[in-house]
Write a protein that holds these residues in place. Sequence first.
Motif, PDB file in Angstrom:
ATOM      1  N   ARG A  85      42.069  59.899 -29.934  1.00  0.00           N
ATOM      2  CA  ARG A  85      41.989  58.621 -30.636  1.00  0.00           C
ATOM      3  C   ARG A  85      40.582  58.373 -31.180  1.00  0.00           C
ATOM      4  N   TRP A  86      40.515  57.961 -32.434  1.00  0.00           N
ATOM      5  CA  TRP A  86      39.263  57.585 -33.094  1.00  0.00           C
ATOM      6  C   TRP A  86      39.256  56.065 -33.162  1.00  0.00           C
ATOM      7  N   THR A  87      38.870  55.444 -32.049  1.00  0.00           N
ATOM      8  CA  THR A  87      38.952  53.992 -31.940  1.00  0.00           C
ATOM      9  C   THR A  87      37.823  53.319 -32.722  1.00  0.00           C
ATOM     10  N   PRO A  88      37.980  52.034 -33.032  1.00  0.00           N
ATOM     11  CA  PRO A  88      36.909  51.313 -33.735  1.00  0.00           C
ATOM     12  C   PRO A  88      35.578  51.365 -32.986  1.00  0.00           C
ATOM     13  N   LEU A  89      35.613  51.263 -31.643  1.00  0.00           N
ATOM     14  CA  LEU A  89      34.376  51.297 -30.868  1.00  0.00           C
ATOM     15  C   LEU A  89      33.718  52.671 -30.954  1.00  0.00           C
ATOM     16  N   ARG A  90      34.478  53.729 -30.819  1.00  0.00           N
ATOM     17  CA  ARG A  90      33.928  55.077 -30.918  1.00  0.00           C
ATOM     18  C   ARG A  90      33.349  55.307 -32.303  1.00  0.00           C
ATOM     19  N   ARG A  91      34.038  54.796 -33.300  1.00  0.00           N
ATOM     20  CA  ARG A  91      33.550  54.912 -34.680  1.00  0.00           C
ATOM     21  C   ARG A  91      32.222  54.184 -34.842  1.00  0.00           C
ATOM     22  N   GLN A  92      32.113  52.992 -34.272  1.00  0.00           N
ATOM     23  CA  GLN A  92      30.887  52.208 -34.399  1.00  0.00           C
ATOM     24  C   GLN A  92      29.709  52.888 -33.713  1.00  0.00           C
ATOM     25  N   VAL A  93      29.945  53.418 -32.520  1.00  0.00           N
ATOM     26  CA  VAL A  93      28.853  54.080 -31.794  1.00  0.00           C
ATOM     27  C   VAL A  93      28.416  55.333 -32.551  1.00  0.00           C
ATOM     28  N   PHE A  94      29.375  56.097 -33.056  1.00  0.00           N
ATOM     29  CA  PHE A  94      29.025  57.288 -33.841  1.00  0.00           C
ATOM     30  C   PHE A  94      28.231  56.888 -35.085  1.00  0.00           C
ATOM     31  N   ALA A  95      28.657  55.818 -35.756  1.00  0.00           N
ATOM     32  CA  ALA A  95      27.961  55.356 -36.957  1.00  0.00           C
ATOM     33  C   ALA A  95      26.529  54.946 -36.633  1.00  0.00           C
ATOM     34  N   LEU A  96      26.313  54.315 -35.483  1.00  0.00           N
ATOM     35  CA  LEU A  96      24.966  53.903 -35.089  1.00  0.00           C
ATOM     36  C   LEU A  96      24.072  55.118 -34.859  1.00  0.00           C
ATOM     37  N   VAL A  97      24.626  56.172 -34.263  1.00  0.00           N
ATOM     38  CA  VAL A  97      23.853  57.399 -34.080  1.00  0.00           C
ATOM     39  C   VAL A  97      23.531  58.012 -35.437  1.00  0.00           C
ATOM     40  N   ALA A 120      29.172  43.522 -25.382  1.00  0.00           N
ATOM     41  CA  ALA A 120      28.995  44.956 -25.136  1.00  0.00           C
ATOM     42  C   ALA A 120      28.164  45.181 -23.881  1.00  0.00           C
ATOM     43  N   ALA A 121      28.580  46.134 -23.055  1.00  0.00           N
ATOM     44  CA  ALA A 121      27.899  46.429 -21.793  1.00  0.00           C
ATOM     45  C   ALA A 121      27.591  47.925 -21.722  1.00  0.00           C
ATOM     46  N   PRO A 122      26.646  48.325 -20.848  1.00  0.00           N
ATOM     47  CA  PRO A 122      26.296  49.747 -20.744  1.00  0.00           C
ATOM     48  C   PRO A 122      27.482  50.691 -20.573  1.00  0.00           C
ATOM     49  N   PRO A 123      28.467  50.377 -19.689  1.00  0.00           N
ATOM     50  CA  PRO A 123      29.596  51.308 -19.555  1.00  0.00           C
ATOM     51  C   PRO A 123      30.334  51.542 -20.870  1.00  0.00           C
ATOM     52  N   THR A 124      30.366  50.520 -21.715  1.00  0.00           N
ATOM     53  CA  THR A 124      31.035  50.643 -23.007  1.00  0.00           C
ATOM     54  C   THR A 124      30.379  51.720 -23.848  1.00  0.00           C
ATOM     55  N   VAL A 125      29.052  51.689 -23.909  1.00  0.00           N
ATOM     56  CA  VAL A 125      28.318  52.665 -24.708  1.00  0.00           C
ATOM     57  C   VAL A 125      28.426  54.058 -24.100  1.00  0.00           C
ATOM     58  N   TYR A 126      28.257  54.150 -22.794  1.00  0.00           N
ATOM     59  CA  TYR A 126      28.278  55.472 -22.145  1.00  0.00           C
ATOM     60  C   TYR A 126      29.642  56.138 -22.251  1.00  0.00           C
ATOM     61  N   ARG A 127      30.707  55.356 -22.164  1.00  0.00           N
ATOM     62  CA  ARG A 127      32.043  55.940 -22.318  1.00  0.00           C
ATOM     63  C   ARG A 127      32.229  56.494 -23.728  1.00  0.00           C
ATOM     64  N   ALA A 128      31.742  55.745 -24.709  1.00  0.00           N
ATOM     65  CA  ALA A 128      31.857  56.207 -26.094  1.00  0.00           C
ATOM     66  C   ALA A 128      31.012  57.457 -26.322  1.00  0.00           C
TER      67      ALA A 128
END
Length: 211
Positions: A85-97, A120-128
């Motif tokens: 799955r290419w979720t909106p959150l994963r997309r956003q984190v990838f875009a930020l990188v 947004a919390a640290p686990p959210t970012v680390y999971r992505a």
Amino acid sequence: VSQTLSHNSNSATLITSVMPRSIAGCSLAGETGRCDSGSCIVGTVAAQGAGTLPIMSQCGHADHSHSTEELLASAEAACLRNGVRWTPLRRQVFALVAEAGRPVKAYELLDLLKARHAGAAPPTVYRALDFLMEQGLIHKLESIAAYVCCPHPGAAHATQFLICDACQRTTELQDELLTARLEAAVAAQGFVPGSIVVEVHGRCSQCSSAT
């Protein structure tokens, strides 16, 4: 395993960590500045003029120029091929990188994400980040605990990184000979590696010539 190689006043730190073997190099398509390798999605054209930032990670075979939109499209295509799955959150984190313009740390990504999502919390970012690394879309630079996009997502390859301590330009190499020699040296010790990642710190050609 870690070792430091000295050359004059510069030092290069080799950090071995695990990835499979290398893939074929990429090349430019004529004078378009575009990579004609189907798997290459990121790189850089040398900075021209003051204030121009290089893309955070470049391929060692040739210079490339790709927009964030192209990176996102390639990442989405890789996820589709892998059936994940290419979720909106994963997309956003990838875009930020991809938009960072340099290796970016997890806490920086969290601050950027909080600007868009207050909860947004640290686990959210680390999971992505874990997902993006598992899919081969980004790499973690262990020596500086920062993340960069992968120039060759979706293809198993050994990686070596050149990290400029002055401008943070990061070049990803895929040197099969170096990887083979490291693997042979490790095997001779009866050691079973999980990954082999080499990170070399120093100054890029532009920063070296500027001093």
